[in-house]
Design an enzyme around this catalytic site. Structure first.
Site, PDB file in Angstrom:
ATOM      1  N   LYS A   1      41.041  38.473  39.669  1.00 28.88           N
ATOM      2  CA  LYS A   1      40.209  39.511  40.276  1.00 28.88           C
ATOM      3  C   LYS A   1      38.972  38.962  40.970  1.00 28.88           C
ATOM      4  CE  LYS A   1      41.443  42.898  40.577  1.00 28.88           C
ATOM      5  NZ  LYS A   1      42.454  43.927  41.017  1.00 28.88           N
TER       6      LYS A   1
ATOM      7  N   SER B   1      49.536  40.045  30.695  1.00 27.41           N
ATOM      8  CA  SER B   1      50.200  40.318  31.979  1.00 27.41           C
ATOM      9  C   SER B   1      50.851  39.051  32.529  1.00 27.41           C
ATOM     10  CB  SER B   1      49.227  40.930  32.998  1.00 27.41           C
ATOM     11  OG  SER B   1      48.240  39.999  33.382  1.00 27.41           O
TER      12      SER B   1
HETATM   13  N1  PMP Z   1      46.747  41.359  35.099  1.00 27.06           N
HETATM   14  C1  PMP Z   1      45.462  41.477  34.722  1.00 27.06           C
HETATM   15  C2  PMP Z   1      45.043  40.874  33.426  1.00 27.06           C
HETATM   16  C3  PMP Z   1      44.560  42.182  35.528  1.00 27.06           C
HETATM   17  O1  PMP Z   1      43.274  42.321  35.144  1.00 27.06           O
HETATM   18  C4  PMP Z   1      45.030  42.767  36.731  1.00 27.06           C
HETATM   19  C5  PMP Z   1      44.074  43.559  37.568  1.00 27.06           C
HETATM   20  N2  PMP Z   1      44.050  44.940  37.202  1.00 27.06           N
HETATM   21  C6  PMP Z   1      46.373  42.621  37.085  1.00 27.06           C
HETATM   22  C7  PMP Z   1      47.196  41.904  36.238  1.00 27.06           C
HETATM   23  C8  PMP Z   1      46.951  43.249  38.300  1.00 27.06           C
HETATM   24  O2  PMP Z   1      46.430  42.772  39.523  1.00 27.06           O
HETATM   25  P1  PMP Z   1      46.272  43.748  40.750  1.00 27.06           P
HETATM   26  O3  PMP Z   1      45.136  44.682  40.434  1.00 27.06           O
HETATM   27  O4  PMP Z   1      45.955  42.863  41.907  1.00 27.06           O
HETATM   28  O5  PMP Z   1      47.550  44.509  40.927  1.00 27.06           O
END
Ligand code: PMP
Length: 297
Positions: A42, A258
């Site tokens: 991010k 994630s």
């Molecule tokens: N994984 C984590 C740990 C995140 O903080 C985020 C951001 N919300 C994402 C995945 C997904 O990324 P994006 O917002 O670019 O879809």
């Protein structure tokens, strides 16, 4: 400057996790976004969004930057706002974990805690209400702000293309705001329209994959572009968390949940191929989740 150190994160090949499951000509590579100065993917979106606001002259002496976040965007904004001398208010679901709250406090962020039962959508609604109430707020709205996906169009995508010497065949990414998937997919398809873009969501509305959204049951981000999706996969929580533990113990890579879902999906895709170069990002590092008992019993 600190912000110049955002991006250009390492891309490393998995050595052991696919053993016995993948054919000899199949490679899985992971991009380690924990190497960003704020510790997550991010940083890219937050800097792109704040830079665009600075360049448009939208940040005056009384401006309070405002957004909602499940954590990582807030931490990235917090780091950059401190470095650039801006004030920041952040709406965050009350059940965000201890590490996130402590990091936000460390960067001096003014945190507004929102209803845990409403998750990230509750934080969005709270930010919208604050923005409507007080005109000193500049609502950055990462879910609708095109500077979010553009960060990945300009950096993540070109880095993957460069670091695989144009050999990438499959791009796999989890969906939160969808910025990472949308921007990177646009950049890669522009280089080679044959690159297959695989979007990953949790398999249920209530899940343990921090940062990802189950779009059928959530507010759909305005920047989402489903026309980029060649394949959609639904990641189950427990097998994804098991991969977080295996990444640490078999690859020496400490990632967040994630990242486990991203590797789960990348291995699903890779296991069907005769040959190919499958790439994904691990959005943040595992140090941000060490207090979570269900992950590290
Ligand atoms: N994984 C984590 C740990 C995140 O903080 C985020 C951001 N919300 C994402 C995945 C997904 O990324 P994006 O917002 O670019 O879809």
């Amino acid at each position: 400057m600190l912000v110049d150190r955002i991006g250009n994160t390492p891309l490393v090949r998995l050595q052991r996790l696919g053993r016995g499951r993948l054919r000899a000509g199949v490679e899985v590579w992971v991009k380690l976004e924990s190497f960003n100065p704020g510790g997550s993917v991010k940083d890219r979106a937050a800097w792109s969004i704040l830079r665009a606001a600075e360049q448009a002259g939208q940040i005056g002496p009384d401006t309070v930057l405002l957004d909602s976040s499940s954590g990582n965007t807030g931490i990235a904004y917090g780091m950059i706002a401190a470095a650039r001398g801006h004030r920041l208010r952040l709406c965050l679901p009350k059940n965000a974990n201890t590490e996130r709250k402590k990091l936000l406090r460390a960067y001096g962020v003014d945190v507004v805690e929102t209803d845990p039962l409403e998750g990230s959508d509750g934080a969005i609604r709270a930010a919208r209400a604050l923005a409507a109430e007080d005109p000193r707020h500049l609502y950055l709205d990462q879910y609708s702000n095109p500077a979010n996906w553009r960060a990945h169009y300009e950096t993540t995508g070109p880095e993957l293309w460069r670091d695989t010497a144009g050999c990438i065949t499959h791009w796999v990414a989890g969906l939160g705001t969808t910025g990472t998937f949308v921007g990177t997919s646009r950049a890669l398809k522009q280089e080679n329209p044959a690159v297959r873009c695989v979007a990953v969501q949790p398999d249920a509305p209530f899940h343990g994959l921090e940062g990802l959204k189950h779009l059928p049951s959530a507010m759909v981000p305005a920047i989402w572009d489903p026309t980029l999706v060649d394949e959609a996969l639904a990641a189950p929580t427990e097998p994804s968390l098991e991969l977080v533990r295996r990444l640490a113990r078999e690859e020496g890579i400490l990632a967040g949940p994630s990242g486990g879902a991203a590797v789960w999906a990348a291995l699903e895709v890779a296991s069907r191929l005769e040959a190919g170069v499958v790439c994904t990002v691990l959005p943040d590092g595992g140090e941000r989740y060490l207090s979570e008992a269900h992950l590290w019993p």
